[in-house]
Design a protein around this motif. Structure first.
Motif, mmCIF file in Angstrom:
data_model
loop_
_atom_site.group_PDB
_atom_site.id
_atom_site.type_symbol
_atom_site.label_atom_id
_atom_site.label_comp_id
_atom_site.label_asym_id
_atom_site.label_seq_id
_atom_site.Cartn_x
_atom_site.Cartn_y
_atom_site.Cartn_z
ATOM 1 N N ALA A 39 0.837 -1.201 0.000
ATOM 2 C CA ALA A 39 0.000 0.000 0.000
ATOM 3 C C ALA A 39 0.869 1.247 0.000
ATOM 4 O O ALA A 39 1.889 1.309 0.686
ATOM 5 C CB ALA A 39 -0.923 0.009 1.214
ATOM 6 N N MET A 40 0.450 2.226 -0.772
ATOM 7 C CA MET A 40 1.079 3.538 -0.755
ATOM 8 C C MET A 40 -0.024 4.555 -0.478
ATOM 9 O O MET A 40 -0.992 4.661 -1.233
ATOM 10 C CB MET A 40 1.773 3.840 -2.080
ATOM 11 C CG MET A 40 2.679 5.076 -2.035
ATOM 12 S SD MET A 40 1.756 6.603 -2.329
ATOM 13 C CE MET A 40 1.408 6.456 -4.076
ATOM 14 N N THR A 41 0.099 5.265 0.638
ATOM 15 C CA THR A 41 -0.951 6.173 1.085
ATOM 16 C C THR A 41 -0.378 7.571 1.267
ATOM 17 O O THR A 41 0.674 7.746 1.883
ATOM 18 C CB THR A 41 -1.563 5.689 2.414
ATOM 19 O OG1 THR A 41 -1.963 4.316 2.285
ATOM 20 C CG2 THR A 41 -2.775 6.522 2.785
ATOM 21 N N ILE A 42 -1.084 8.556 0.738
ATOM 22 C CA ILE A 42 -0.719 9.959 0.904
ATOM 23 C C ILE A 42 -1.683 10.570 1.920
ATOM 24 O O ILE A 42 -2.893 10.628 1.690
ATOM 25 C CB ILE A 42 -0.824 10.740 -0.424
ATOM 26 C CG1 ILE A 42 0.049 10.095 -1.511
ATOM 27 C CG2 ILE A 42 -0.444 12.202 -0.209
ATOM 28 C CD1 ILE A 42 1.526 10.223 -1.280
ATOM 29 N N TYR A 43 -1.143 11.008 3.065
ATOM 30 C CA TYR A 43 -1.958 11.614 4.118
ATOM 31 C C TYR A 43 -1.796 13.133 4.107
ATOM 32 O O TYR A 43 -0.685 13.641 3.913
ATOM 33 C CB TYR A 43 -1.531 11.102 5.497
ATOM 34 C CG TYR A 43 -1.867 9.667 5.769
ATOM 35 C CD1 TYR A 43 -3.124 9.302 6.232
ATOM 36 C CD2 TYR A 43 -0.916 8.670 5.578
ATOM 37 C CE1 TYR A 43 -3.429 7.981 6.494
ATOM 38 C CE2 TYR A 43 -1.215 7.339 5.839
ATOM 39 C CZ TYR A 43 -2.473 7.004 6.295
ATOM 40 O OH TYR A 43 -2.773 5.689 6.551
ATOM 41 N N ARG A 44 -2.885 13.831 4.356
ATOM 42 C CA ARG A 44 -2.814 15.281 4.506
ATOM 43 C C ARG A 44 -1.897 15.647 5.664
ATOM 44 O O ARG A 44 -2.057 15.152 6.780
ATOM 45 C CB ARG A 44 -4.207 15.855 4.761
ATOM 46 C CG ARG A 44 -5.042 15.996 3.521
ATOM 47 C CD ARG A 44 -6.440 16.481 3.803
ATOM 48 N NE ARG A 44 -6.506 17.682 4.630
ATOM 49 C CZ ARG A 44 -7.580 18.465 4.714
ATOM 50 N NH1 ARG A 44 -8.659 18.175 3.996
ATOM 51 N NH2 ARG A 44 -7.584 19.520 5.495
ATOM 52 N N GLY A 45 -0.959 16.542 5.417
ATOM 53 C CA GLY A 45 -0.011 16.923 6.452
ATOM 54 C C GLY A 45 -0.626 17.727 7.577
ATOM 55 O O GLY A 45 -0.090 17.762 8.686
ATOM 56 N N ASP A 46 -1.769 18.368 7.314
ATOM 57 C CA ASP A 46 -2.405 19.178 8.355
ATOM 58 C C ASP A 46 -3.374 18.376 9.210
ATOM 59 O O ASP A 46 -3.944 18.905 10.162
ATOM 60 C CB ASP A 46 -3.143 20.370 7.728
ATOM 61 C CG ASP A 46 -4.307 19.945 6.831
ATOM 62 O OD1 ASP A 46 -4.280 18.802 6.313
ATOM 63 O OD2 ASP A 46 -5.237 20.752 6.636
ATOM 64 N N ARG A 47 -3.559 17.082 8.878
ATOM 65 C CA ARG A 47 -4.547 16.305 9.621
ATOM 66 C C ARG A 47 -4.021 14.967 10.125
ATOM 67 O O ARG A 47 -4.762 14.212 10.748
ATOM 68 C CB ARG A 47 -5.787 16.034 8.750
ATOM 69 C CG ARG A 47 -6.574 17.264 8.361
ATOM 70 C CD ARG A 47 -8.006 16.912 8.042
ATOM 71 N NE ARG A 47 -8.714 16.420 9.215
ATOM 72 C CZ ARG A 47 -9.828 15.687 9.154
ATOM 73 N NH1 ARG A 47 -10.329 15.347 7.983
ATOM 74 N NH2 ARG A 47 -10.426 15.281 10.251
ATOM 75 N N TYR A 48 -2.762 14.661 9.856
ATOM 76 C CA TYR A 48 -2.275 13.335 10.219
ATOM 77 C C TYR A 48 -0.821 13.414 10.655
ATOM 78 O O TYR A 48 -0.030 14.181 10.094
ATOM 79 C CB TYR A 48 -2.396 12.386 9.027
ATOM 80 C CG TYR A 48 -2.407 10.916 9.393
ATOM 81 C CD1 TYR A 48 -3.586 10.273 9.720
ATOM 82 C CD2 TYR A 48 -1.231 10.182 9.420
ATOM 83 C CE1 TYR A 48 -3.606 8.929 10.052
ATOM 84 C CE2 TYR A 48 -1.243 8.833 9.752
ATOM 85 C CZ TYR A 48 -2.435 8.213 10.065
ATOM 86 O OH TYR A 48 -2.445 6.883 10.402
ATOM 87 N N GLY A 49 -0.477 12.627 11.672
ATOM 88 C CA GLY A 49 0.896 12.586 12.147
ATOM 89 C C GLY A 49 1.174 11.278 12.851
ATOM 90 O O GLY A 49 0.280 10.443 13.036
ATOM 91 N N TYR A 50 2.415 11.074 13.251
ATOM 92 C CA TYR A 50 2.834 9.858 13.943
ATOM 93 C C TYR A 50 3.427 10.213 15.298
ATOM 94 O O TYR A 50 4.207 11.162 15.413
ATOM 95 C CB TYR A 50 3.891 9.104 13.126
ATOM 96 C CG TYR A 50 3.305 8.172 12.095
ATOM 97 C CD1 TYR A 50 3.235 6.808 12.317
ATOM 98 C CD2 TYR A 50 2.804 8.667 10.899
ATOM 99 C CE1 TYR A 50 2.687 5.960 11.376
ATOM 100 C CE2 TYR A 50 2.254 7.826 9.952
ATOM 101 C CZ TYR A 50 2.200 6.468 10.197
ATOM 102 O OH TYR A 50 1.655 5.632 9.268
#
Length: 240
Positions: free
Chosen positions: A220-231
C-alpha cells in the motif's frame, strides 16, 4: 475532577473517562493535571493513571511530551502510534466516522516494483485498488493498494470497506508490516482529491503487510494530509 463508580468496568477506563471529560473543558494543547495530581484527585494508583493516559493517547485524545506532561490533542489532527491498524480501525478508535470513495478497482499486471515488494514475478496478476479515505466526511488520505494472488477471488473483495477485516475473514492473518514514512508535496491530482493546495505538505506512507507465515499480503502507498495526520513514536537510545 470526579470519577464514575461503575464497578463493572476496569478502573483505568473510568479514570480515562474522567480525564477525557476534563480535556473537553480545555483547549487543544492545554496541559492536563500531572500524574501526581490525577492520583490525588481520583484516589487511584500511578499505574492506573498511566494506563488511562496510554488509552487516551492511543485514541488520539491527548498527547505526551517527555518531561513536560500530558496535553489535549487537536481534534483536527489524527496521530497514529506504532500499532498495526487499518485506516478504518484508526478512525473508529478516535471517534471519527470513516468512509471511502472508490476511485478505481481492477485486476492488473504487477510492475517490477510491486512484484519485488510482494515477492511475486513481474506480470503476475494482482488486484489494484485506489481509494479516497475520509474521516467525518473530510478527505484524509489517498490510497493505492496492490494485493497478490494468494487464493482469494478478487471479485469477492468489497473495495469500500476495510481490507484487513476482509483478509482476516478469509484466513489471512495480518501479523506485521514494514513501512516507510516520507515528507512529500502534493501534486495537482493529489491536491484536488484531498482538497488542498498544490504543493501542500503531506506524508507518504509505503507499507508491505505480512501474514503469520511471513508472506506479503498487501502493498500500500498512502498519501496523508499533512495538516490532519501525524505519527507519535516512542524510541529508545539503547536496544533491548
Amino acid at each position: 475532577m470526579s470519577m464514575d463508580t461503575d464497578t463493572s468496568r476496569p478502573k483505568y477506563e473510568l479514570v480515562a473517562d474522567a480525564i477525557d471529560r476534563r480535556a473537553g473543558e480545555l483547549n487543544p494543547h492545554d496541559a492536563l493535571p500531572s500524574e501526581r495530581e490525577l492520583m490525588q484527585q481520583l484516589n487511584v494508583s500511578r499505574m492506573t493513571v498511566r494506563r488511562a493516559i496510554e488509552q487516551l493517547v492511543r485514541r488520539g485524545l491527548v498527547y505526551q511530551v517527555h518531561g513536560s506532561g500530558t496535553f489535549v490533542a487537536d481534534p483536527a489532527v489524527v496521530t497514529k502510534t506504532l500499532h498495526l491498524t487499518s485506516f478504518t480501525e484508526d478512525m473508529v478508535q478516535r471517534g471519527l466516522t470513516p468512509t471511502t470513495t472508490v476511485l478505481s478497482s481492477a485486476t492488473t499486471q504487477a510492475t517490477a516494483e510491486v512484484a519485488r515488494r510482494l515477492g511475486i514475478q513481474p506480470g503476475d496478476e494482482v488486484f489494484c485498488l485506489e481509494r479516497l479515505r475520509l474521516a467525518d466526511g473530510s478527505p484524509m488520505a489517498l490510497e493505492r493498494v496492490h494485493l497478490p494472488p494468494l487464493g482469494i477471488d478478487f471479485a469477492t473483495i468489497d473495495p469500500a470497506t476495510s481490507l484487513y477485516a476482509q483478509m482476516e475473514a478469509r484466513g489471512w492473518t495480518v501479523e506485521r508490516a514494514a513501512q516507510t514514512i516520507e515528507a512529500v508535496n502534493l501534486d495537482h491530482t493529489q491536491a484536488r482529491a484531498l482538497d488542498q493546495a498544490v504543493g501542500a505538505a503531506a506524508l507518504r506512507v509505503t507499507r508491505v503487510s505480512f501474514n503469520d507465515a511471513g508472506q506479503p499480503v498487501e502493498h500500500a502507498m498512502t498519501i496523508y494530509r499533512g495538516d490532519r495526520y501525524g505519527y507519535d513514536l516512542v524510541i529508545s537510545r539503547h536496544a533491548g
